[in-house]
Design an enzyme around this catalytic site. Structure first.
Site, PDB file in Angstrom:
ATOM      1  CG  HIS A  79     122.361 -95.669 111.720  1.00 43.67           C
ATOM      2  ND1 HIS A  79     121.827 -95.031 109.877  1.00 43.67           N
ATOM      3  CD2 HIS A  79     122.278 -96.813 111.604  1.00 43.67           C
ATOM      4  CE1 HIS A  79     121.388 -95.740 109.645  1.00 43.67           C
ATOM      5  NE2 HIS A  79     121.225 -96.959 110.315  1.00 43.67           N
ATOM      6  CG  LEU A  97     127.808 -92.411 109.796  1.00 38.42           C
ATOM      7  CD1 LEU A  97     128.486 -91.407 108.642  1.00 38.42           C
ATOM      8  CD2 LEU A  97     129.288 -92.055 110.946  1.00 38.42           C
ATOM      9  CG  HIS A  98     125.918 -86.752 113.511  1.00 32.37           C
ATOM     10  ND1 HIS A  98     126.878 -86.465 114.708  1.00 32.37           N
ATOM     11  CD2 HIS A  98     127.474 -86.378 111.934  1.00 32.37           C
ATOM     12  CE1 HIS A  98     127.502 -86.186 114.568  1.00 32.37           C
ATOM     13  NE2 HIS A  98     127.805 -86.020 113.848  1.00 32.37           N
ATOM     14  CG  HIS A  99     122.247 -91.580 109.688  1.00 32.75           C
ATOM     15  ND1 HIS A  99     122.764 -92.527 108.903  1.00 32.75           N
ATOM     16  CD2 HIS A  99     122.721 -90.180 109.721  1.00 32.75           C
ATOM     17  CE1 HIS A  99     123.805 -91.361 108.489  1.00 32.75           C
ATOM     18  NE2 HIS A  99     123.692 -90.731 108.737  1.00 32.75           N
ATOM     19  CD  GLN A 100     122.044 -88.381 116.348  1.00 31.91           C
ATOM     20  OE1 GLN A 100     121.363 -87.754 115.598  1.00 31.91           O
ATOM     21  NE2 GLN A 100     122.635 -88.255 117.221  1.00 31.91           N
TER      22      GLN A 100
END
Ligand SMILES: Cc1cc2nc3c(=O)[nH]c(=O)nc-3n(C[C@H](O)[C@H](O)[C@H](O)COP(=O)(O)OP(=O)(O)OC[C@H]3O[C@@H](n4cnc5c(N)ncnc54)[C@H](O)[C@@H]3O)c2cc1C
Ligand SMILES: *[C@@H]1O[C@H](CO)[C@@H](O)[C@H](O)[C@H]1NC(C)=O
Ligand SMILES: *[C@@H]1O[C@H](CO)[C@@H](O)[C@H](O)[C@H]1NC(C)=O
Ligand SMILES: *[C@@H]1O[C@H](CO)[C@@H](O)[C@H](O)[C@H]1NC(C)=O
Length: 662
Positions: free
Chosen positions: A386, A591-594
């Protein structure tokens, strides 16, 4: 004993928030080799920050100490092995790798059966007093509480970042990424989960997962008490941030004017805007460790070893059965056996890495590195993320309306310690979440948004100005010259902003091993914005944010758009579509939602790594339980989904092995 503590502390908390534009980005792992250089660095005092400075003063006066290293060891959480045990056993029923959002939830549920032994292996440290402070969230990205991952360079995105690379920090702590995240609580839309189930993933429909969201939650959300989808008796506190600005009300009113009702955004019925819900209690962070491990320290069947890196899953190549784990602790290599299962909960970067290091992954890739192939599976071949755009900022003609870091004083800190109810408990100035469906959305379902708006009572300039930390822009690795040219004139002033976050990108990336060394970072390819639809969606969202700014509630506050100048965009007129695309490619922030690097899918799904019960396809006694299994994009930040996955997996494991439910 005392000496030992100092040694540990001083090797832990070196701050590497860089202001040096020319700094070369270290790609190798920091764990074993460079501890000497880290120890020699100055620790916390290195960061100029009002919040940190005042906290240090308070702590020092509380404990009558003036050596800051002592303070940090004094206040660190600990998870000693029970009964004075020095070393863990050689064999457990279950070995879980990674004490993150999912791993903590899983470990706590499995050990409800007191006859089941679990070893939980975690690379990072336990939390400490300051990790509970929401206002310090951005700092931890630059400390040893975070894996310092960087995305591979991609031309045309992240152009304003140091070395033109996006930073991908992940939590490295007992508690995992929930120790350094922004605490925003979102579950995903009903449709997201129903689509995952419709792909053949039985047991993952909205109704199935809702059970776990309700079970996990101890919500204290005024006005939502009677909602059937809320839980009151769980472990995870969910509340509204205890402080709001009037910008927050303006945002909700503006939304209403434009047809977005004010709702509980986690409710399935409608899209709308709503006050952000956060995993805080009394203004203090509640990580997965605090919630699921801290209260179970007396369980003799749960052993937690931290500062310990798993390097390989042991799998019998003939039977393809996982039987143990290799790990490095105090620079020594150990082996532990798993009677029942090995469970990988190392998160979306490290879980696929460990699978590949252990012989499970794309055949050609493993062959090229000389890793014997146990099972050919598409590990790491898909990676969704994201991204958001933090560069649309509005100025105001009123002062003292937004969250400004410079407002923090000693009395603010003392008040927070007593009541937890001021600016220090704000999750990065986020006040509202809004789900919208832009006019370019091609999703046939009217209740599936394409953008989440993150409404802030401030912006990325709010921690700027004299004496302030600039932690957020540093956390994003924005180059100082780029930032100053674009926002220098409004740095540290009253502003507001909304970050548009692209929920269902058409572009997706992948990751692969760099080499066979378990201490190397994998190569991560974001492949952001390569599909033109993604750019068009962002531009539509930016236009909508501008419409929000034009409504009376914001106009009454003298809202005006800030005309940010970027060298990269000097050929485009401000506010043209071309300008915004260029600005987006300059300040591309994740936003670091891998997710999806160990995708879940049924038998026969060529992209699946694990089955709907999270068992690795074609390998026995091995599951993956973390956010890497989420197979499709979801309309959510991924902490609560990861916890849900941990809780659901615990039930799956209990059924398999006939374990006791509480
Ligand atoms: C800066 C930031 C802000 C965020 N903000 C939010 C937010 O506000 N809301 C939200 O919902 N989500 C947020 N997220 C995302 C969310 O926190 C994560 O998606 C979620 O915590 C992932 O959980 P997980 O269990 O999959 O993995 P993690 O929580 O990352 O856990 C993995 C664990 O495994 C450990 N590990 C890795 N490799 C090894 C190894 N070899 N040996 C031993 N241990 C290992 C790691 O140290 C880590 O503790 C944020 C993420 C970041 C980075
Ligand atoms: C406890 O676990 C052991 C080993 O897994 C098993 O042999 C034993 O029967 C269990 N006891 C109970 C009471 O379930
Ligand atoms: C803003 O608030 C601070 C602290 O509350 C106060 O000292 C200051 O005078 C205020 N400034 C204005 C312009 O109102
Ligand atoms: C701010 O601007 C609005 C709209 O132009 C105006 O009505 C208001 O009086 C202004 N407030 C101040 C303090 O200047």
């Amino acid at each position: 004993m005392h000496f030992l503590h100092i040694f540990i502390i001083s090797s832990v908390l070196s701050i590497s928030l860089s202001t040096d534009e020319e700094i070369s980005v270290e790609d190798s792992d920091i764990d074993i080799d460079s501890s000497e250089s880290r120890r020699s660095k100055l620790l916390w005092p290195n960061i100029k920050s009002p919040i940190m400075d005042e906290f240090l003063q308070v702590i020092e006066s509380m404990h009558g100490l003036n050596n800051r290293e002592d303070i940090f060891s004094f206040l660190r959480d600990s998870y000693p092995l029970p009964e004075g045990l020095k070393d863990p056993y050689n064999e457990y029923d279950f070995v879980i790798i990674g004490a993150g959002s999912a791993g903590c939830a899983l470990a706590s549920r499995l050990t409800e059966d007191r006859n089941t032994t679990v070893l939980l292996i975690e690379a990072g440290k336990p939390e400490m007093f300051l990790t509970d402070v929401p206002g310090l969230a951005p700092y931890f990205q630059g400390t040893d509480y975070s894996w310092q991952y960087y995305m591979e360079p991609q031309p045309d995105v992240c152009k304003g970042m140091i070395n033109q690379r996006c930073f991908w920090p992940r939590g490295r702590a007992v508690g995992g990424t929930s120790v350094i995240n922004y605490m925003i609580y979102t579950r995903g839309r009903k449709q997201d989960w129903d689509r995952i189930a419709a792909d053949g993933n039985y047991g993952w429909s909205y109704d199935d997962v809702l059970k776990y969201y309700i079970q996990m939650e101890k919500s204290d959300l005024k006005g939502y008490e009677k909602q059937p989808h809320r839980g009151r008796n769980g472990d995870l506190p969910v509340e509204f941030p205890p402080i709001r600005t009037k910008l927050s009300d303006a945002f909700l009113k503006a939304g209403d004017i434009l047809g977005h009702p004010t709702v509980d955004y986690n409710a399935p019925e409608r899209l709308g805007f709503g006050k952000v819900q956060v995993t805080l209690s009394n203004g203090h962070r509640h990580s997965a460790a605090k919630v699921f491990l801290h209260s179970h320290k007396n369980r003799r069947n749960l052993h937690i070893i931290h500062d310990t890196v798993a390097t390989k899953i042991l799998i019998d190549p003939q039977t393809r059965e996982a039987y143990g784990v290799e790990y490095v602790r105090n620079q020594l290599l150990y082996t532990v056996l798993a009677r029942k299962e090995v469970i990988l909960s190392a998160g979306p970067i490290a879980s696929p890495q460990l699978l590949m290091l252990s012989g499970i992954g794309p055949e050609n890739h493993l062959n090229s590195l000389g890793i014997p192939v146990i099972r050919n599976l598409p590990v790491g071949r898909k990676l969704f993320d994201h991204i958001c755009f933090p560069g649309i900022i509005f100025t105001l003609n009123v002062t003292n309306t937004s969250f400004l870091e410079n407002q923090v004083s000693l009395s603010t800190v003392i008040q927070w310690l007593n009541y937890g109810d001021n600016i220090i408990s704000s999750p990065g100035a986020v006040e509202n979440i809004g789900y919208i469906k832009t006019h370019v959305s091609d999703d046939p379902d009217p209740l599936v948004p394409d953008i989440e708006l993150i409404g802030l009572g401030g912006s990325i300039v709010s921690d700027g100005g004299p004496g302030a930390s600039k932690a957020v822009r540093r956390g994003m690795r924005i180059r100082e010259s780029v930032f100053n040219e674009a926002f220098g004139s409004i740095d540290g002033t009253d502003t507001w902003s909304a970050f548009p976050m692209l929920l269902h990108p058409k572009s997706f990336g992948h990751l692969e091993l760099k080499d066979k060394n378990p201490f190397s970072h994998p190569r991560m390819y974001g492949n952001y914005l390569t599909d033109p639809k993604d750019v068009a969606t962002f531009i539509a969202a930016i236009r909508h944010i501008q419409a929000i700014a034009m409504t009376p509630p914001f106009q009454r506050l003298g809202t005006q758009i800030h005309q940010a100048k970027f060298k990269t965009c000097k050929n485009h007129n401000f506010d043209s579509d071309e300008y915004w695309e260029c600005a987006l490619r300059t300040l591309t922030a994740t936003l670091h939602h891998q997710i999806a690097t160990c995708r879940m899918g049924p038998d026969g799904d060529p992209e699946a790594v694990v089955d709907p019960e999270l068992r690795v396809h074609g390998v026995k006694k091995l599951r993956v339980v973390d956010s890497s299994v989420i197979p499709r994009t979801i309309s959510a930040h991924t902490n609560a989904p990861a916890i849900m996955i941990g809780l659901k997996a615990a039930d799956l494991v209990k059924y398999t092995w006939n374990l006791k439910f509480k």
